[in-house]
Design a protein around this motif. Structure first.
Motif, short mmCIF file in Angstrom:
data_model
loop_
_atom_site.label_atom_id
_atom_site.label_comp_id
_atom_site.label_asym_id
_atom_site.label_seq_id
_atom_site.Cartn_x
_atom_site.Cartn_y
_atom_site.Cartn_z
N ILE A 120 0.84 -1.20 0.00
CA ILE A 120 0.00 0.00 0.00
C ILE A 120 0.87 1.25 0.00
O ILE A 120 0.61 2.21 -0.74
CB ILE A 120 -0.94 0.00 1.22
CG1 ILE A 120 -1.98 -1.12 1.08
CG2 ILE A 120 -1.64 1.35 1.36
CD1 ILE A 120 -2.78 -1.37 2.34
N ILE A 121 1.91 1.25 0.81
CA ILE A 121 2.79 2.41 0.89
C ILE A 121 3.48 2.66 -0.45
O ILE A 121 3.79 3.80 -0.80
CB ILE A 121 3.82 2.22 2.03
CG1 ILE A 121 3.10 2.30 3.38
CG2 ILE A 121 4.94 3.26 1.97
CD1 ILE A 121 3.97 2.00 4.58
N GLN A 123 2.12 2.34 -3.38
CA GLN A 123 1.16 2.72 -4.42
C GLN A 123 1.45 4.13 -4.93
O GLN A 123 1.54 5.07 -4.16
CB GLN A 123 -0.28 2.69 -3.88
CG GLN A 123 -0.80 1.32 -3.55
CD GLN A 123 -2.19 1.39 -2.92
OE1 GLN A 123 -2.67 2.45 -2.54
NE2 GLN A 123 -2.84 0.24 -2.79
N VAL A 175 3.69 9.63 3.88
CA VAL A 175 2.57 8.81 3.39
C VAL A 175 1.32 9.69 3.35
O VAL A 175 0.89 10.21 4.38
CB VAL A 175 2.33 7.58 4.29
CG1 VAL A 175 1.18 6.73 3.75
CG2 VAL A 175 3.61 6.75 4.40
N ARG A 178 -4.56 9.28 1.49
CA ARG A 178 -5.23 8.19 0.79
C ARG A 178 -4.60 6.85 1.15
O ARG A 178 -5.31 5.87 1.48
CB ARG A 178 -5.15 8.40 -0.73
CG ARG A 178 -5.84 7.30 -1.53
CD ARG A 178 -5.58 7.46 -3.02
NE ARG A 178 -4.16 7.44 -3.33
CZ ARG A 178 -3.42 6.32 -3.39
NH1 ARG A 178 -3.98 5.14 -3.15
NH2 ARG A 178 -2.14 6.39 -3.69
N ARG A 179 -3.27 6.75 1.09
CA ARG A 179 -2.61 5.50 1.44
C ARG A 179 -2.76 5.19 2.93
O ARG A 179 -2.90 4.03 3.33
CB ARG A 179 -1.14 5.55 1.04
CG ARG A 179 -0.92 5.45 -0.47
CD ARG A 179 0.55 5.57 -0.83
NE ARG A 179 1.08 6.90 -0.57
CZ ARG A 179 2.35 7.17 -0.30
NH1 ARG A 179 3.23 6.19 -0.23
NH2 ARG A 179 2.74 8.42 -0.10
N THR A 180 -2.74 6.23 3.76
CA THR A 180 -2.94 6.02 5.19
C THR A 180 -4.31 5.39 5.45
O THR A 180 -4.43 4.44 6.22
CB THR A 180 -2.84 7.36 5.94
OG1 THR A 180 -1.54 7.92 5.73
CG2 THR A 180 -3.08 7.17 7.43
N THR A 182 -6.02 3.57 3.49
CA THR A 182 -6.05 2.18 3.01
C THR A 182 -5.39 1.25 4.01
O THR A 182 -5.90 0.15 4.28
CB THR A 182 -5.35 2.08 1.64
OG1 THR A 182 -6.00 2.96 0.71
CG2 THR A 182 -5.40 0.67 1.10
N GLY A 213 -9.25 0.79 -1.62
CA GLY A 213 -7.90 1.25 -1.90
C GLY A 213 -6.95 0.15 -2.32
O GLY A 213 -5.82 0.43 -2.73
N THR A 218 -1.93 -4.07 -6.13
CA THR A 218 -1.58 -4.31 -4.74
C THR A 218 -1.84 -5.76 -4.35
O THR A 218 -1.03 -6.38 -3.66
CB THR A 218 -2.40 -3.38 -3.83
OG1 THR A 218 -2.21 -2.03 -4.25
CG2 THR A 218 -1.95 -3.50 -2.38
#
Length: 298
Positions: A120-121, A123, A175, A178-180, A182, A213, A218
């Motif tokens: 995820i990080i 992405q 980060v 959005r990624r957080t 997810t 997300g 992923t």
């Protein structure tokens, strides 16, 4: 603290370091170390608790493990080190690389959330950004690995720990929100995600991509590491289609054509991709590059 040890003798060629390199998120990854004596060290959070383990290849692969999760690690050693399987290289480039690296396998860690967080990080950002962010967060929130381990080896945080990382720490690590979100959404259903280890391939991908997300790219990045999916293809990757195209047909291709090119190697497409990566750059060194962004200023 108990110490346990086991020796695994693979059938056929096996390359420990190149096979498990897939699990390392750059040289800064606090969960993965290679020491001067050639040993490979890893730390993980098992269902039984934290564990660290040391892998040495000689007459077989010797695994020595420490911590509450040590027995769990050894019980899964054959899966961790990957299945061989039959692979017909067909293509001249693949034949050459396969001869040079006959022992490449796809590992299976059985730790889904552990692989999901770094995916995820990673992405939509450069690899450098993602590696820095992941390493910083693990140094802050991972716990020291059990046993006489190399300095700085750390056990990945639990889902509960990830859920309590303050928003400003995500921000300082670069980060974006959005990624957080997810990662936090995945942490809430981490137990359900771990169940994918026992599912068939399609059901596992469906469960993974049900997390808001988490898309096809992923899910494939997780499946190739945690589930040992030898057929995983990270569709949507910034570099992969070009790598496959230049290596196999001498020109860049898009995802759809990449999948067509890889189709003859199903269900070993992930192994073919690993061999193409080991072959080195086949495309000219020019063209656009992804821009490095500093999310701390957003």
């Amino acid at each position: 603290m108990g110490i346990v040890e086991r020796v695994w003798r693979p059938e056929g060629p096996f390359d420990l370091h190149r096979s498990l390199a897939l699990l390392r998120h750059a040289t800064t990854d606090p969960t993965h170390r290679t020491t001067r004596d050639g040993a490979l060290w890893r730390a993980t959070l098992t269902p039984d608790g934290p564990a660290s383990y040391r892998l040495v290849q000689g007459d077989g692969v010797t695994c020595t493990a420490w911590g509450p999760g040590a027995d769990w690690v050894l019980d899964g050693l054959p899966e961790l080190l990957g299945e061989g399987g039959d692979l017909d290289p067909v293509h001249p480039l693949l034949e050459r690389v396969h001869r040079r690296h006959p022992g490449i396998r796809i590992p299976r860690t059985r730790r889904v959330f552990e692989s999901l967080v770094p995916a995820i990080i990673e992405q939509k950002v450069t690899g450098k950004e993602a590696r820095q962010s992941y390493a910083l967060l693990l140094r802050r929130y991972g716990e020291p690995a059990p046993g006489p381990v190399p300095a700085g080896l750390r056990v990945p945080p639990s889902p509960e720990t990830w859920r309590h990382v303050p928003s400003w720490e995500w921000h300082q690590a670069g980060v974006d929100p959005r990624r957080t979100r997810t990662v936090l959404a995945a942490a809430q259903v981490a137990a359900r995600l771990e169940e994918t280890v026992a599912m068939d391939r399609q059901d596992a991908y469906t469960r993974l991509t049900a997390v808001p997300g988490v898309g096809e790219w992923t899910a494939a990045e997780v499946a190739v590491r945690a589930l040992g999916d030898t057929d995983a293809v990270s569709v949507g990757d910034y570099h992969l289609a070009a790598l496959v195209g230049w290596a196999l047909v001498g020109r860049p291709v898009e995802d759809e054509e990449m999948l067509a090119l890889l189709e003859p190697w199903r269900p070993h497409r992930a192994r073919v991709i690993r061999l193409l990566e080991l072959a080195g750059p086949a495309k000219p060194r020019f063209g656009p590059r992804m821009t490095v962004q500093d999310h701390r200023r957003h």
